[in-house]
Enzyme design. Sequence first.
Site, PDB file in Angstrom:
ATOM      1  CE  LYS A  46       2.443 -15.208  15.798  1.00 31.19           C
ATOM      2  NZ  LYS A  46       3.127 -16.406  15.305  1.00 31.19           N
TER       3      LYS A  46
ATOM      4  CG  HIS B  97      -6.175   7.281  -0.621  1.00 29.64           C
ATOM      5  ND1 HIS B  97      -5.660   6.057  -0.871  1.00 29.64           N
ATOM      6  CD2 HIS B  97      -6.239   7.383   0.729  1.00 29.64           C
ATOM      7  CE1 HIS B  97      -5.432   5.409   0.246  1.00 29.64           C
ATOM      8  NE2 HIS B  97      -5.775   6.192   1.253  1.00 29.64           N
TER       9      HIS B  97
ATOM     10  CG  ASP C 267       5.234 -14.329  13.657  1.00 36.36           C
ATOM     11  OD1 ASP C 267       4.445 -14.067  12.722  1.00 36.36           O
ATOM     12  OD2 ASP C 267       5.142 -15.351  14.346  1.00 36.36           O
TER      13      ASP C 267
ATOM     14  CD  GLU D  57      -2.617  -1.633   0.319  1.00 36.51           C
ATOM     15  OE1 GLU D  57      -3.278  -0.719  -0.200  1.00 36.51           O
ATOM     16  OE2 GLU D  57      -2.656  -2.825  -0.081  1.00 36.51           O
TER      17      GLU D  57
END
Lengths: 350, 350, 350, 350
Positions: free
Chosen positions: A168, A341, A244, A38
Amino acid sequence: MKAEETLTAAIPMRQVGPLRLVYDGAEETVCVPMATFESPLWPSTARGARVSMQTAGIAVSIAADVMARSILLEAPSAAEAVAAVASLCNDKPRIAEAVNTTSRFGRFSDLHWQIVGNLVYLRIEMQTGDASGHNMVTAGAEAAMNAILAWHPNLRYSSLSANYCTDKKTSAVNGILGRGKYAIAELRVPEALCRKLLRTTPQAIATLNTRKNLLGTALAGGTRSANAHAANMLLAVYLATGQDAANIIEGSQAFTLAETDQETGDLRFSVTLPNLIVGTVGNGKALPFVEANLEALGCRQARATGDNARRLAAITAAAVLCGELSLMAALTNPGELMNAHRKLERAGRE
Amino acid sequence: MKAEETLTAAIPMRQVGPLRLVYDGAEETVCVPMATFESPLWPSTARGARVSMQTAGIAVSIAADVMARSILLEAPSAAEAVAAVASLCNDKPRIAEAVNTTSRFGRFSDLHWQIVGNLVYLRIEMQTGDASGHNMVTAGAEAAMNAILAWHPNLRYSSLSANYCTDKKTSAVNGILGRGKYAIAELRVPEALCRKLLRTTPQAIATLNTRKNLLGTALAGGTRSANAHAANMLLAVYLATGQDAANIIEGSQAFTLAETDQETGDLRFSVTLPNLIVGTVGNGKALPFVEANLEALGCRQARATGDNARRLAAITAAAVLCGELSLMAALTNPGELMNAHRKLERAGRE
Amino acid sequence: MKAEETLTAAIPMRQVGPLRLVYDGAEETVCVPMATFESPLWPSTARGARVSMQTAGIAVSIAADVMARSILLEAPSAAEAVAAVASLCNDKPRIAEAVNTTSRFGRFSDLHWQIVGNLVYLRIEMQTGDASGHNMVTAGAEAAMNAILAWHPNLRYSSLSANYCTDKKTSAVNGILGRGKYAIAELRVPEALCRKLLRTTPQAIATLNTRKNLLGTALAGGTRSANAHAANMLLAVYLATGQDAANIIEGSQAFTLAETDQETGDLRFSVTLPNLIVGTVGNGKALPFVEANLEALGCRQARATGDNARRLAAITAAAVLCGELSLMAALTNPGELMNAHRKLERAGRE
Amino acid sequence: MKAEETLTAAIPMRQVGPLRLVYDGAEETVCVPMATFESPLWPSTARGARVSMQTAGIAVSIAADVMARSILLEAPSAAEAVAAVASLCNDKPRIAEAVNTTSRFGRFSDLHWQIVGNLVYLRIEMQTGDASGHNMVTAGAEAAMNAILAWHPNLRYSSLSANYCTDKKTSAVNGILGRGKYAIAELRVPEALCRKLLRTTPQAIATLNTRKNLLGTALAGGTRSANAHAANMLLAVYLATGQDAANIIEGSQAFTLAETDQETGDLRFSVTLPNLIVGTVGNGKALPFVEANLEALGCRQARATGDNARRLAAITAAAVLCGELSLMAALTNPGELMNAHRKLERAGRE
């Protein structure tokens, strides 16, 4: 394609900044590597970094540093579960001994429990040095478990990981009992600078923060979270530094706070990340681009155990603050976000 | 290093599988690309895939497909906020018209609201074809907002994004009102196969699932989540296929369910992912390794709008199921997890 | 004591107020009955009421009004679950017909679903007139379930209540999809009045609200909640008016919002209660003290169906606002809260 | 009606039971007083009590007992906030001294913290004897705060209560760090008894518990909660024993667990209530009906400090288990719940 062949996913990466950082008693400027699909994330974070360069800097504190794994044991009854837990809470030195044999750097720090019926959930907490510590706490928890099962033959194994860790997965326990570095990044932006570089006011950002990050998240049913897009910056820094990145799940449960200083009119802007899990050694850290990035960030120096990882946490938190400040400012101005954007998307295609 | 130079983070990637997939009325075998710094994830997921190969396959259904962005408006009073919302709820066709001008593929689907005091949170929901749809819903929401501000001059702009969307933040709203593909992957594993390939029983996995994934997560204060490590598989597939991987935040709020079939004794194992955000067009999808992976997955074919993205969601869900099954099975066996990790770590170093 | 003998728990009750209420286009003054063991609650709420008397009043809006019950069905597979849900979503008129036979006042309003693996959770939503509607939705849900089981012989009964309703349990679903009256009470307090009657400032209350009710609750891992002690006022009014007070669980998931009007400097103070479950008919409403209280509140008049219950919701919300305002003001002044408590405790003992 | 006149809300109350209780090393039978407008609650709870009478009894353990209040302080910067917290964590004996001067029975037990930006949330935890302890912790927290402000002149008062306590609001912190008695009630029901008295099987209840109480609540976005209707029983016992019933908010965040014993086939049924806040002294306890009920329950005897309150918690937990068991069993049988309700409603009208 042979299944065992290891290829690479080449993710676009840029050095963003410099930002002005105040950490560990010193002021410095840092460029932060960010890998992402992105691309608008780069200029957005860079804008926050530019603001920081005209201030006294983003001051980052690390309030705590711990890693955790929970195990699950089964007692014959709730009464025996309660008795076992009471005994274990008095036995922490012995548990520490068992845990600490498993690693050179991992050190037992504390133990917390939950009991449901006859089930015992034990959360083993450790210091893990410069490693993020997933494997270290698993090994430590396994050692603790084996010792406990030997001491309490009425208990039975149920699981080496019981989601009260929790890894997580979004939770409240990680923020309350600790998991990862507890990092706080704060920046003071004078009103004039706020108007000049961000085209907004401290009051506008403070009001929006309450309405969007706090109230909007509460309406959404969020848990221990109040920010605009911390996950984006975390992901990009994590990928660039060999972390990670699934740990952005708990990492992104972060609190952006914006208040107007009643005396000076300054914007007091901070991002608190209670669960920032990063390491400078371990899986992924030996890849050439990771090594280069960690070197450039000064996170591969001869320091006391854990200091390189905490430095990386501080830099990451500063990068999150830059991205938060930039997006929050943009949202106070109707039209700005979409125009930015559109411009970036166009630029990206050229 | 020049700040504007774009480098790459080369993340290790493997093709994992094949797994047996039943989707859209057909049975096939698929290898799934996974990019990760955590190499033990590959063999773990591969074990689940091997199990699937000896069964009728992992059947995946997509129950819903929507994207959302929330805007924030300010009314002079709660009474006027209520009146405006009532009027807008009767005005959906007009809002749809405004939204649908912004994109060729994006289509307004519904509107939901929250009011707090005089603040109005509107959640604009759209179908976004094969794109994950972040930019499409932002553009659509902006168009809706501009139209609404024109129709209701008593309302004022407060924010183009209000965290009731909610993007890359844990929430309950995304699962309840929808955001991303609502994917359900299920697999039936006969008891004998369970014993042979996973060295465990359906009952052991079912019991552990209740204790760890459901109860353990509840104890941790988790929100709409009950799984072992969905985030790991999601991250790896997202990175390999050019997805905005910060969406693993909501994606990982997934439900693993394991029950023993009362008649056959089979393990009924499923993973439900109500918020699987993936796309086959948009940012990142033009990178060569991404294109190659999407091609290989059959997600770049001439299909009805949205079908490529839904196929990618189905494959991703199947990969998550493989990883969940493998870890859950391992945890039922004391020692297995750490031994596997140790072996892999050793192998990784050789 | 014979087990079947019905005694009474005589809970202390006072009429608190008057407060100034603006509801349904009219301004009036109301005294609110509050039954509680915690006597300091009366003067605390009364202080807020006194403030309201010197203002234009507490304006209350009811934005929505619905009751819900979820049922749980089991399909042979996820694919069949998805197909059944799709079919049911197209079958709402037929479901409405089945539901509406069960009551004179209960009316089907909508249906929402969740699927996990092969399990189908259906949330049946109804209008329930002046009743809080627990029994009405159970009867309606049962009728819907029986019809659905007849239409879809592949589905099997699993439960008449599936916690996706959800009744008397904290949740996000109730606020997002609606359960009870969605009530918003707001009050504008000029700064001078704030100083005179509450010895504080609008800014002090606004800052404290962000820090305590929004941020503090988020830190605590709260869900869709941001208030100081809404539960206290709700309980007291519920007991005095014959409500099933276990519904304070969802009722207390309320949002207190405090902002300073940028132009006038007024305190804009509101309490939003998305899940205010009250009724003026049904269990408990025929007890003499309840009837007397409902009469005195004007909630037993000849009105359109549901209007008496909505009026009671409006009054309840106003009482909650009074208590919230009073406590929030007290907390901005160090020492005030404990001194007030000590004085009241002493008075209570005299 | 004169505003200051104290009336009474006469809520219907019955003695429910007897149930068989195993607590503190002894077995006994107890009738539990329950005050409620919802009369079907009595026979429902009584059914569970009848089951217990034919078993070895409901064994209740109290695993922890603590009360908490959080205060909010403001530091000049995050760095000073972190330093102050570190210093306070090393100063617990001095804080204990300040806290313990405020009460004869209240004793400081621990301190936990959160920092957001420059804001410090301190959770002061105390043992509060036989009182539920709300006032005791407020007084203790105030004393701690005054001492801390004297020791750290750079800190400023922000609030005496900061929602990290948290009182009468749903949260995760109360269950994780403790607030109230941590009570676990468990009952073993042989399969034959299950079939005879509850017309169901252990397996049916276990399956339903996973699907409804665990999974259904997770879908609803519940927090640390997995039960069918704990709030109902809690409310009724609280009202009958003079408790501040707004504490059912945290009390009802309870975990019902049902598993089938793999060896005997028995139903293992338990309810775990980590946040059961009850007292036998304090507000409301001097009312004649409350005194009579507490006497009858054996909770007004000469015991060690806190033992009367813990006994009351044990009895309350047992009553909750009875109600949970009865409703869960009913829900496994299509039609049973509505038929029972209809019958009771009819009976209630006669």
